[in-house]
Each structure stands twice: as C-alpha cells, then as structure tokens.
Design an enzyme around this catalytic site. Sequence first.
Site, PDB file in Angstrom:
ATOM      1  N   GLY A   1       0.829  -1.196   0.000  1.00  0.00           N
ATOM      2  CA  GLY A   1       0.000   0.000   0.000  1.00  0.00           C
ATOM      3  C   GLY A   1       0.861   1.241   0.000  1.00  0.00           C
ATOM      4  O   GLY A   1       2.087   1.175  -0.135  1.00  0.00           O
TER       5      GLY A   1
ATOM      6  N   PHE B   1       1.569   3.264   2.433  1.00  0.00           N
ATOM      7  CA  PHE B   1       2.355   3.537   3.627  1.00  0.00           C
ATOM      8  C   PHE B   1       3.120   2.326   4.139  1.00  0.00           C
ATOM      9  O   PHE B   1       3.737   2.381   5.185  1.00  0.00           O
ATOM     10  CB  PHE B   1       1.442   4.073   4.737  1.00  0.00           C
ATOM     11  CG  PHE B   1       0.754   5.341   4.336  1.00  0.00           C
ATOM     12  CD1 PHE B   1       1.419   6.551   4.387  1.00  0.00           C
ATOM     13  CD2 PHE B   1      -0.544   5.317   3.876  1.00  0.00           C
ATOM     14  CE1 PHE B   1       0.798   7.715   4.000  1.00  0.00           C
ATOM     15  CE2 PHE B   1      -1.173   6.476   3.485  1.00  0.00           C
ATOM     16  CZ  PHE B   1      -0.504   7.683   3.545  1.00  0.00           C
TER      17      PHE B   1
ATOM     18  N   HIS C   1       4.021  -2.275   3.398  1.00  0.00           N
ATOM     19  CA  HIS C   1       3.682  -3.517   2.728  1.00  0.00           C
ATOM     20  C   HIS C   1       3.592  -4.626   3.767  1.00  0.00           C
ATOM     21  O   HIS C   1       4.101  -4.497   4.886  1.00  0.00           O
ATOM     22  CB  HIS C   1       4.707  -3.864   1.643  1.00  0.00           C
ATOM     23  CG  HIS C   1       6.105  -4.038   2.139  1.00  0.00           C
ATOM     24  ND1 HIS C   1       6.923  -2.971   2.457  1.00  0.00           N
ATOM     25  CD2 HIS C   1       6.846  -5.155   2.383  1.00  0.00           C
ATOM     26  CE1 HIS C   1       8.100  -3.409   2.858  1.00  0.00           C
ATOM     27  NE2 HIS C   1       8.083  -4.735   2.830  1.00  0.00           N
TER      28      HIS C   1
ATOM     29  N   ASP D   1     -14.016   2.367   8.629  1.00  0.00           N
ATOM     30  CA  ASP D   1     -13.716   1.910   7.269  1.00  0.00           C
ATOM     31  C   ASP D   1     -14.166   0.462   7.081  1.00  0.00           C
ATOM     32  O   ASP D   1     -13.425  -0.371   6.554  1.00  0.00           O
ATOM     33  CB  ASP D   1     -12.218   2.050   6.977  1.00  0.00           C
ATOM     34  CG  ASP D   1     -11.922   2.066   5.474  1.00  0.00           C
ATOM     35  OD1 ASP D   1     -12.847   2.367   4.688  1.00  0.00           O
ATOM     36  OD2 ASP D   1     -10.777   1.774   5.089  1.00  0.00           O
TER      37      ASP D   1
ATOM     38  N   GLU E   1     -39.699  -0.297  34.314  1.00  0.00           N
ATOM     39  CA  GLU E   1     -39.101   1.037  34.233  1.00  0.00           C
ATOM     40  C   GLU E   1     -37.855   1.021  33.351  1.00  0.00           C
ATOM     41  O   GLU E   1     -37.567   1.995  32.647  1.00  0.00           O
ATOM     42  CB  GLU E   1     -38.747   1.560  35.624  1.00  0.00           C
ATOM     43  CG  GLU E   1     -38.284   3.011  35.581  1.00  0.00           C
ATOM     44  CD  GLU E   1     -37.979   3.592  36.950  1.00  0.00           C
ATOM     45  OE1 GLU E   1     -37.835   4.824  37.041  1.00  0.00           O
ATOM     46  OE2 GLU E   1     -37.865   2.810  37.918  1.00  0.00           O
TER      47      GLU E   1
END
Length: 596
Positions: free
Chosen positions: A153, A155, A157, A272, A508
Amino acid sequence: MGQCYGKTVPGAGSHRQQNTTTIIDTSAGDGDGSRTPLPSFANGIPSVKNTPARSSSHASPWPSPYPHGVNPSPSPARASTPKRFFRRPFPPPSPAKHIRESLAKRLGKAKPKEGPIPEEHGVETDSQSLDKSFGYSKNFGAKYELGKEVGRGHFGHTCSARAKKGDLKDQPVAVKIISKSKMTSAIAIEDVRREVKLLKALSGHKHLIKFHDACEDANNVYIVMELCEGGELLDRILSRGGRYTEEDAKAIVLQILSVAAFCHLQGVVHRDLKPENFLFTSRSEDADMKLIDFGLSDFIRPEERLNDIVGSAYYVAPEVLHRSYSVEADIWSIGVITYILLCGSRPFWARTESGIFRTVLRADPNFDDLPWPSVSPEGKDFVKRLLNKDYRKRMTAAQALTHPWLRDESRPIPLDILIYKLVKSYLHATPFKRAAVKALSKALTDDQLVYLRAQFRLLEPNRDGHVSLDNFKMALARHATDAMRESRVLDIIHTMEPLAYRKMDFEEFCAAATSTYQLEALDGWEDIACAAFEHFESEGNRVISIEELARELNLGPSAYSVLRDWIRNTDGKLSLLGYTKFLHGVTLRSSLPRPR
C-alpha cells in the site's frame, strides 16, 4: 494503516493490500506529499480533487453503465441504483487526521517534543526534527523470519513470516512493515502509534484480527499479527457472481455485527468497514472472518461526536459528510455491505466521488428491481433500518442481532452501550417526560421487547428483579478491555449517579432504554404512538401551560406559537400530536416556520 491495503502482489493468496478510496478532510495540512489531497466543499456537497492514484486526466478505470455517447443524468437523486456488480474499489486510504486534534489526545496541552506542529495553513514539518522512536522492541530480526510479500500500500507492505522463538515459535504470522522515511509529519507518526495501541487494546474477540507484537528498527516499524490465508470477503462476493443467498448472507452479517458490537462497546469506531477489510482465516467455505485495518479507527467516548471526514466513498455515512458522527457511521457501512451481499449492486453509485457523496446524502436505495422482490420482507426491513439517513433511527449492532431476520434465541446478545446513554437521559429527565416514555414503553411489541429483555439479563438483576447502579457498573466491568479504559467509556457511570439511591425494575428499564427515534423508523410507528397515547391519557397526561411545555423542551418564547398547537383547547392537556412531538423533541430551527 491497517493490516493490508493496496494492490495485490501477484501470486499472493492472502492479506491483500486494500485498494481503497479514503475521503480525508483536515483543516491543517500535514506536509506529507504522499497523502490524498483534501476534498473541497461547494454548496455543502464535498468534491474530491485529483489524487496521484486516480487523476481525472486519465480514462476512468470504471466502465460506464451507459451506452456510448450517452451521459448520466445530472440529477443527484437517482430513482434507482445502477445495476453494477461490485468491483475493485478505490486507491488506498490516507489515515490523516487534524494534527492539533490528534496530538491533543496524546499530549494534552503540552508542547510536543518532536518539533513544531504545522499550522492551519499547512506548513510542512521538517521530518528530520521528528522523533520517530516508538519504544517498541528492537530485535525483530532475531524473533521473526520474513517470507514473501503478500500486499503493498501507500504507507507500507505486508509479508508473511515465521516466528523463530517465543510463544509463537514456528507459527506463521503476518507482518506489516511501515517505512519511517514515509513518516514525514507528526500526524503520520501518531497514526502508526494509534493503530498499534488500538490493536493491542482490542483483545479477545473471535472475529477481530489478533495482534502479536510491534517492533522497530532505524528504518521501519513492524506490526505482527495473525496470518489469515482465506482471502477477502470481497473476493468471495465476486466468486459468487456478486451476491450471496439470504442464508449465506446472514452468516456473514452475523460475524460483522458481532465484532462491530464489541468495538462499539469498547469505545472504538472503525470508520472503514467494507468487504476488503474482512479476511477469512482459511479457504474453507465455513471459515471465520476477521476484521482488519484499524488505520482509520479511533477511540470515542459515549457522548462524543467526531468531525473529521474519513472512510471509503461507497460506504461513508451521511453524518460523516455532515461532520458530526459516532459509532452509528459503522452501522451505515454494515448496511451497505448487507445490501451488496443480497443484491450484488451498490446502494449508492455515481461516476465520481462527489457524485457518490450526493447520492449518499440525497438518494434512497432501490428496493424495487431484481432481485429485491424475491428477498424476504425481514431482509429488506433489516437493510432499510441500517441505511436510515437519520443516524438516531438506525439500529445498533446489538439491536440488529435481535432483528427478526437474524434472531436466534440460543445466540447470546452483546451488551449495548446505547442502553447506558438512554438510561442516563431518562434519569435526568423531568417527571413529565418520564411519564411520557413510560407510556410509550407499554405499547412496545414483542419484537422490541426481545432486545430489552436480553439487555436487562446482561445487567444480572438482583433476586428481587431490580437493577441498581452497581449492576450497570459491573456489567461494563465484565466486558472491559484496555480500549474501554482508553476511550473512557466507564465515565458514563458517573452520569448515572441518581441510580445509586434507587432501583429500577424491568418495566421502568424498558421506559428508560427505549429510543423514540428508533421506534419512529418502524412501519407501525403510528399504531405504537396511538396505543402509547392511550396509556399516557390515563396515567400521565395533565394540564400543562405553553410556558411549562417550552421549559420542558428547553425552548424560549419564540416557540410558543408552535407549541400552542400541541395543547388541546378543551382541557389544556397534550393532544396526540403534542404527545408524539414531545417524545421526539424539537429545536427552534426545526419547529419554527421559515420566513418567506
């Protein structure tokens, strides 16, 4: 910055790097040239500038569903969703966040040691002055033997690896490698630190990726996790021709809801959720799924609202685009995934990111075309209740597990943080408001009571059938992880202090834990409201002045003209209209007529 995203390395069978479009909006530039440019907004509708991964100067990788030479209608509110099978999504995410906001969480008001923080106009930080020491173990090479790369990716791997010693000796693991040279801003460093903290803090759930270790050296950070070899949920959807049968879809959705409910109770919003971020543990058809990629995730307090725009275009919730959201944004994303599983098409589609955002904000999903007529009414209702544009009307993950489409009496239901928020509001409400919601709870159907009974049992009532503050406190403590402490979920107990001096029975509790907004989303809301009003007439309705009603709603004299219509002229009590409006609550903006 999660386990894997980006383009797949040929031959890699698992841990595919995500190919994602992330919508990022920060007020301050982070000086990181590798980040996706920020979206601009015109007339309240976000639009995305060209990114390095997807420039508008090139032909779109998405084939148009329109005949050659025919352009789509400019109308943002399409009558139906284009019939497109789910295809490979967008470029990888940039988990950028507002620098001041992120650093404030970690450093408070203290000045960060790593150097000057970029100002609002986006001055770049000198990466040489940044402190890139994370305090992680520095003996990665001695502990792990790297194997082949399985994903890459923007930023980092991901590689497969084998542990050489310790408790994991000889076991296969996945290692995400993030280069420190790409950490060119304080926020990029904070992203990595937060992801590791989240993975470490969120422990013990069957459908959440298991964190093993974090290491670093002079060049990289190494995040060691369990290795999932079964591929992505996205791949399985595509291998089935784009959709699942209802029964098979249920098995998938159950796992997604289970892990989402766990994260939300711990005070973590993923931000995401999508098919690419769920990996199967093996190639087996009945293999478990694991949620991965916490690079965009964050800790969130029960009453907190986030305002940074992050996520993936097709799965982003309307309130994210409106810059005010919480864990309900994840529920919307699960609704999108379920829609895709059941019909093979996206509920919101357009040729551009800005077009997608418009449809998310304005259009309704199509439930008329094939195959929806053959989907069960319960299945359609389930998806609609997740894809409600009003986040207050959506089911929570725990509630969704009790929906008739998924209901199984033998399956345990997780504790829901929503009941804490609702009970807190009830305890601080006026006697008149409590009488109104008590009447409403008496009109609940058996379907609504299934969820409430499950939540009441989780509080472990005393032998007399009552619960007190201690029951709420102990129920949270039994489910606490480091993430819950980091997000300060336990602080909500302090806001429920009135319960320390009294007890609450199941009747309640139902009144306290009932959401008017969620009931309004039901097809039978009018019948419920009428039945509730009958109870209110006999047990709680009384003469009330316009001034008192305005005080009940925290409204000023300017609202008197509207509130006058809520009170009957005959006896000075609330009418049916006034009762339902009172339950819903109003603001000056929504209640007063606009000037012509």
